[in-house]
Design an enzyme around this catalytic site. Sequence first.
Site, PDB file in Angstrom:
ATOM      1  N   THR A   1      28.851  62.050   7.436  1.00 54.75           N
ATOM      2  CA  THR A   1      28.061  61.291   8.406  1.00 54.75           C
ATOM      3  C   THR A   1      27.928  59.868   7.888  1.00 54.75           C
ATOM      4  OG1 THR A   1      26.851  63.303   8.877  1.00 54.75           O
ATOM      5  CG2 THR A   1      25.869  61.252   9.639  1.00 54.75           C
TER       6      THR A   1
ATOM      7  N   GLU B   1      30.994  66.521  11.045  1.00 57.15           N
ATOM      8  CA  GLU B   1      30.683  67.947  10.864  1.00 57.15           C
ATOM      9  C   GLU B   1      29.341  68.223  11.529  1.00 57.15           C
ATOM     10  OE1 GLU B   1      27.483  67.116   7.991  1.00 57.15           O
ATOM     11  OE2 GLU B   1      27.994  68.968   9.022  1.00 57.15           O
ATOM     12  N   PHE B   2      29.253  69.388  12.192  1.00 55.11           N
ATOM     13  CA  PHE B   2      27.974  69.810  12.785  1.00 55.11           C
ATOM     14  C   PHE B   2      27.558  71.116  12.120  1.00 55.11           C
ATOM     15  CE2 PHE B   2      27.621  66.616  15.971  1.00 55.11           C
ATOM     16  CZ  PHE B   2      28.919  66.277  16.332  1.00 55.11           C
ATOM     17  N   LEU B   3      27.681  71.143  10.775  1.00 56.50           N
ATOM     18  CA  LEU B   3      27.410  72.384  10.034  1.00 56.50           C
ATOM     19  C   LEU B   3      25.941  72.401   9.623  1.00 56.50           C
ATOM     20  CD1 LEU B   3      30.506  72.314   7.599  1.00 56.50           C
ATOM     21  CD2 LEU B   3      30.386  73.214   9.942  1.00 56.50           C
TER      22      LEU B   3
ATOM     23  N   ASN C   1      21.853  64.706  15.650  1.00 60.46           N
ATOM     24  CA  ASN C   1      20.761  65.013  14.724  1.00 60.46           C
ATOM     25  C   ASN C   1      19.461  64.353  15.155  1.00 60.46           C
ATOM     26  OD1 ASN C   1      22.177  66.740  13.163  1.00 60.46           O
ATOM     27  ND2 ASN C   1      22.216  65.461  11.327  1.00 60.46           N
TER      28      ASN C   1
ATOM     29  N   ALA D   1       7.592  75.135  16.246  1.00 54.40           N
ATOM     30  CA  ALA D   1       6.598  74.292  15.549  1.00 54.40           C
ATOM     31  C   ALA D   1       6.427  74.804  14.120  1.00 54.40           C
ATOM     32  CB  ALA D   1       5.272  74.347  16.285  1.00 54.40           C
TER      33      ALA D   1
ATOM     34  N   CYS E   1      20.078  66.345   5.609  1.00 51.06           N
ATOM     35  CA  CYS E   1      20.668  65.637   6.752  1.00 51.06           C
ATOM     36  C   CYS E   1      19.660  64.893   7.605  1.00 51.06           C
ATOM     37  CB  CYS E   1      21.438  66.627   7.616  1.00 51.06           C
ATOM     38  SG  CYS E   1      22.816  67.352   6.741  1.00 51.06           S
TER      39      CYS E   1
HETATM   40  C1  UDX Z   1      21.246  69.910  10.480  1.00 47.07           C
HETATM   41  C2  UDX Z   1      21.917  70.067  11.849  1.00 47.07           C
HETATM   42  O1  UDX Z   1      21.431  71.260  12.459  1.00 47.07           O
HETATM   43  C3  UDX Z   1      23.425  70.177  11.650  1.00 47.07           C
HETATM   44  O2  UDX Z   1      24.069  70.283  12.911  1.00 47.07           O
HETATM   45  C4  UDX Z   1      23.909  68.930  10.922  1.00 47.07           C
HETATM   46  O3  UDX Z   1      25.313  68.973  10.720  1.00 47.07           O
HETATM   47  C5  UDX Z   1      23.220  68.819   9.579  1.00 47.07           C
HETATM   48  O4  UDX Z   1      21.794  68.776   9.771  1.00 47.07           O
HETATM   49  P1  UDX Z   1      20.499  71.473   8.507  1.00 47.07           P
HETATM   50  O5  UDX Z   1      19.769  70.257   8.043  1.00 47.07           O
HETATM   51  O6  UDX Z   1      21.345  72.219   7.546  1.00 47.07           O
HETATM   52  O7  UDX Z   1      21.484  71.074   9.752  1.00 47.07           O
HETATM   53  O8  UDX Z   1      19.409  72.511   9.029  1.00 47.07           O
HETATM   54  P2  UDX Z   1      18.711  72.800  10.439  1.00 47.07           P
HETATM   55  O9  UDX Z   1      18.904  74.209  10.744  1.00 47.07           O
HETATM   56  O10 UDX Z   1      19.132  71.786  11.440  1.00 47.07           O
HETATM   57  O11 UDX Z   1      17.161  72.574  10.116  1.00 47.07           O
HETATM   58  C6  UDX Z   1      16.752  71.312   9.676  1.00 47.07           C
HETATM   59  C7  UDX Z   1      15.248  71.404   9.415  1.00 47.07           C
HETATM   60  O12 UDX Z   1      14.535  71.535  10.657  1.00 47.07           O
HETATM   61  C8  UDX Z   1      14.816  72.595   8.555  1.00 47.07           C
HETATM   62  O13 UDX Z   1      13.868  72.147   7.594  1.00 47.07           O
HETATM   63  C9  UDX Z   1      14.157  73.535   9.546  1.00 47.07           C
HETATM   64  O14 UDX Z   1      13.121  74.304   8.932  1.00 47.07           O
HETATM   65  C10 UDX Z   1      13.569  72.574  10.570  1.00 47.07           C
HETATM   66  N1  UDX Z   1      13.391  73.154  11.898  1.00 47.07           N
HETATM   67  C11 UDX Z   1      14.486  73.594  12.577  1.00 47.07           C
HETATM   68  C12 UDX Z   1      12.114  73.195  12.469  1.00 47.07           C
HETATM   69  O15 UDX Z   1      11.143  72.793  11.848  1.00 47.07           O
HETATM   70  N2  UDX Z   1      11.977  73.703  13.719  1.00 47.07           N
HETATM   71  C13 UDX Z   1      13.041  74.161  14.441  1.00 47.07           C
HETATM   72  O16 UDX Z   1      12.849  74.621  15.556  1.00 47.07           O
HETATM   73  C14 UDX Z   1      14.326  74.112  13.845  1.00 47.07           C
END
Ligand code: UDX
Length: 480
Positions: free
Chosen positions: A120, A148-150, A225, A269, A277
């Site tokens: 990114t 990447e959207f991982l 993001n 919530a 990320c």
């Molecule tokens: C994220 C994006 O989802 C992904 O597509 C991108 O490539 C990288 O950043 P990631 O950071 O690994 O991925 O985790 P993610 O599942 O997105 O959660 C990020 C944070 O949001 C976590 O701390 C999670 O606990 C929090 N979260 C997620 C919430 O607080 N509420 C939600 O409903 C979803």
Amino acid sequence: MRIGIVGAGHVGAVCGACLAAIDHDVTVIDVDHERIRTLREGRMPFVEPHLEALIARGRARGNLSFDVDPAALSDAEVVFLCVNTDSRPDGSVDLSPLESAVSTLAAIPGLDAVLVNRSTAPVGTAEYIRSVTADARGSAMRVAVNPEFLAEGTAVRDFLAPDRVLIGASDERSARALTDLYRPIVVRDLPADVGARVGAPTDGEDVPFLVADPASAELAKYAANGMLAVKISFINEISAIAEQVGADVTRVAEAVGLDARIGKHFLRAGIGWGGSCFPKDILALQGMAETRGLSARMLRAANDINGDQRTWVTRALHARFKTLFGRRVGLLGLGFKPGTDDLRNAPALEIASQLAKANVKVRAFDPVVGDVPLTHRDRIEVVADVEDLANGSDALVVVTEWPQFRELDLPALRRRMRTPLLLDGRNLFEPEEAVAAGFAYVGVGRGVANTYPLPVNALPSSAGDGKPDDEVPIRTSDVA
Ligand code: UDX
């Protein structure tokens, strides 16, 4: 195809393993010799479900290798750049690892690959990479973008069964090379064993394959993001209102999420987002806007709300105990989300620091994190199991919503605690089950549910006078 990967981190190792799983011939390099040694020995440098199995599969089939020597990529047709691009506090992005990787590649004699940036990085980075190669070689190499959207914890499945593949290319050869490379994923032609392992469909409609200009692809990643982060902060703002009006934000989110235009995901919530990320990408997107004289008010607000959520635990404790001095609090979970051992920007670390300042004894249990960074060793005691965590505690706090925490024997844990208070920072439990187990329950945006006043086992004597504190009674509420 012959594929090179620069960077064996959360993105590069997953990309390498998955591209090998769809029968490309992949070499992954990294400057971190220890990391390469670990991967060569079949060990994992971090927790990521299915990664170890796919790496073992690729190494056994001989089409996945790890190296420290860039020359190992000299016959690659495509080289993915998967190096870290960290944000500085002012929102600018440190591109030095990317510059270094590109300079190294440009210096490889005979390398005639398409360079594909997966990291990114701010809009214009692809153009910058081209200029670095032109300076090094006299003529620019072909450069494309493939964000990447991982998500950690689901990265392997996210790669093999993505919602879309996005390419940013400004020349036909790059677009064609990436079209060929991703074809098995687009048409869902995964090896049966791989599809079964990760639960990825091996039939059905093709995965959307988008080819845009590089700038649009680079911005799309940040915008994705940003949208996810705004959604989380939106429901967290609603949760604060719900708490005041006696509503249950989980029921509100359920009703809102059933609207097909909104969708149910990322409306949970809680104590907010962490990870490597969201924090850096939101800051970078804000920086891209503000350096161009734009305001990015929505992104700034999303960040501010997320910062407030980090104080929810401390506020909930102060609302229920006259003093926190000498209290013992157990954190359930340390990682920033379930399925990973990643502590980068993990809410648990900030919460522990806030509690330590209030002279709280902070202990923690996490299924895959056995230790905390040196910077936090003095304020978090990591224990081996939840039973030990509960012993003598005045509160248990759900920080990471590991599925196995849902199965905990709440009545047994309550009997071990000094004050049975359950702060559910991820709304993992239903209030009724916690109250039935004898807990005072506090969820995020759900008000409080318990008998009045706080049910107690044995009140701690407050410092000095030997008499138990007068507990600040919990507000009863009509939480469903
Ligand atoms: C994220 C994006 O989802 C992904 O597509 C991108 O490539 C990288 O950043 P990631 O950071 O690994 O991925 O985790 P993610 O599942 O997105 O959660 C990020 C944070 O949001 C976590 O701390 C999670 O606990 C929090 N979260 C997620 C919430 O607080 N509420 C939600 O409903 C979803």
